[in-house]
Write an enzyme that holds these catalytic residues in place. Structure first.
Site, PDB file in Angstrom:
ATOM      1  N   ASP A 101       0.681  -1.272   0.036  1.00 28.85           N
ATOM      2  CA  ASP A 101      -0.065   0.089  -0.111  1.00 28.85           C
ATOM      3  C   ASP A 101       0.957   1.142  -0.151  1.00 28.85           C
ATOM      4  OD1 ASP A 101       0.901  -0.455   2.638  1.00 28.85           O
ATOM      5  OD2 ASP A 101      -0.873  -0.122   3.482  1.00 28.85           O
ATOM      6  N   ASP A 104       7.080   4.237   3.668  1.00 29.23           N
ATOM      7  CA  ASP A 104       7.205   5.417   4.652  1.00 29.23           C
ATOM      8  C   ASP A 104       8.762   5.398   4.760  1.00 29.23           C
ATOM      9  OD1 ASP A 104       6.072   7.537   6.498  1.00 29.23           O
ATOM     10  OD2 ASP A 104       7.488   6.632   7.653  1.00 29.23           O
TER      11      ASP A 104
HETATM   12  P1  IMP Z   1       7.501   1.698   6.551  1.00 31.72           P
HETATM   13  O1  IMP Z   1       8.261   0.353   6.840  1.00 31.72           O
HETATM   14  O2  IMP Z   1       8.286   2.874   7.496  1.00 31.72           O
HETATM   15  O3  IMP Z   1       7.764   2.075   4.817  1.00 31.72           O
HETATM   16  O4  IMP Z   1       6.158   1.656   6.753  1.00 31.72           O
HETATM   17  C1  IMP Z   1       5.258   1.096   5.913  1.00 31.72           C
HETATM   18  C2  IMP Z   1       4.163   0.775   6.382  1.00 31.72           C
HETATM   19  O5  IMP Z   1       3.514   1.569   7.569  1.00 31.72           O
HETATM   20  C3  IMP Z   1       2.800   0.597   5.462  1.00 31.72           C
HETATM   21  O6  IMP Z   1       2.622  -0.593   4.774  1.00 31.72           O
HETATM   22  C4  IMP Z   1       1.717   0.887   6.455  1.00 31.72           C
HETATM   23  O7  IMP Z   1       1.003  -0.033   6.858  1.00 31.72           O
HETATM   24  C5  IMP Z   1       2.250   1.951   7.471  1.00 31.72           C
HETATM   25  N1  IMP Z   1       2.103   3.281   7.189  1.00 31.72           N
HETATM   26  C6  IMP Z   1       3.022   4.120   6.676  1.00 31.72           C
HETATM   27  N2  IMP Z   1       2.609   5.560   6.465  1.00 31.72           N
HETATM   28  C7  IMP Z   1       1.077   5.424   6.562  1.00 31.72           C
HETATM   29  C8  IMP Z   1       0.163   6.299   6.387  1.00 31.72           C
HETATM   30  O8  IMP Z   1       0.374   7.449   5.878  1.00 31.72           O
HETATM   31  N3  IMP Z   1      -1.047   5.849   6.549  1.00 31.72           N
HETATM   32  C9  IMP Z   1      -1.347   4.506   6.865  1.00 31.72           C
HETATM   33  N4  IMP Z   1      -0.397   3.706   7.069  1.00 31.72           N
HETATM   34  C10 IMP Z   1       1.029   4.095   6.878  1.00 31.72           C
HETATM   35 MG    MG Z   2       1.315  -2.090   4.939  1.00 33.36          MG
END
Ligand code: IMP
Ligand code: MG
Length: 180
Positions: A101, A104
């Site tokens: 989805d 981040d």
């Molecule tokens: P990362 O490991 O920091 O890249 O985080 C990715 C995961 O964090 C995604 O798969 C989402 O489940 C969650 N996430 C990050 N940003 C958002 C947001 O703006 N809204 C909702 N979920 C988010």
């Molecule tokens: Mg996710």
């Protein structure tokens, strides 16, 4: 009007824009994988709506599997990744596309990539609906990206805050007062 709309400060991507972009990506994947039967691996839970629309816009045979990981509590990253549901498919020698989805920090996807790479796929590509390039904590890039967005916390179209808002058919910025 959708009652969940009241919790949004703005609609970032409406249904029409999302659907149009998903169709474009689906067409591209169908062309690039026309000589194989790729395995799409949806990352639960957030990727389920995107995967559902994406797979129906890909007009070649494919297989679908799911993986669930958890790395987030509410609206802030912990950086710790756990596998909660593993894939059932033997992906050795297969052409794999991970469907996620949102990216981040990039930590979740880095973990997933390494994990799947160890299963010996013929190829491994990544398709993300939303990318927050300014939030990346590492050098990273993806093969298919729906939209690049700013560092706002967004919900809808599969994305949640505390497991809610996933059923909004569009993507909006969550009001800060909801999560602060
Ligand atoms: P990362 O490991 O920091 O890249 O985080 C990715 C995961 O964090 C995604 O798969 C989402 O489940 C969650 N996430 C990050 N940003 C958002 C947001 O703006 N809204 C909702 N979920 C988010
Ligand atoms: Mg996710």
């Amino acid at each position: 009007m959708n009652s969940m709309n009241l919790d949004l400060s703005a609609v970032l991507l409406d249904e029409h824009r999302i659907q149009a972009r998903v169709r474009e990506i689906g067409t591209q994947i169908a062309q690039e994988y026309k000589d194989s039967v790729p395995v799409l691996i949806g990352i639960m839970k957030g990727g389920f709506v995107f995967l559902a629309d994406l797979c129906r816009s890909i007009t070649i045979p494919l297989e679908i599997d799911f993986m669930a990981i958890s790395s987030y509590n509410g609206a802030s990253s912990t950086g710790a990744v756990k596998i909660r549901k593993d894939i059932d498919t033997n992906i050795a020698g297969r052409h794999v596309i991970v469907v996620e989805d949102i990216v981040d920090s990039g930590l979740s996807l880095q973990y997933i990539r390494e994990y799947l790479q160890n299963h010996g796929p013929a190829s491994l590509k990544v398709c993300v609906l939303l990318d927050k390039p300014r939030a990346h904590k590492m050098e990273t890039s993806f093969d298919y990206v729906g939209f690049q967005i700013d560092n706002d916390f967004v919900v809808g179209y599969g994305l949640d805050y505390q497991n809610r808002y996933r059923n909004l058919p569009y993507i909006g910025i969550l009001k800060e007062e909801i999560y602060s």
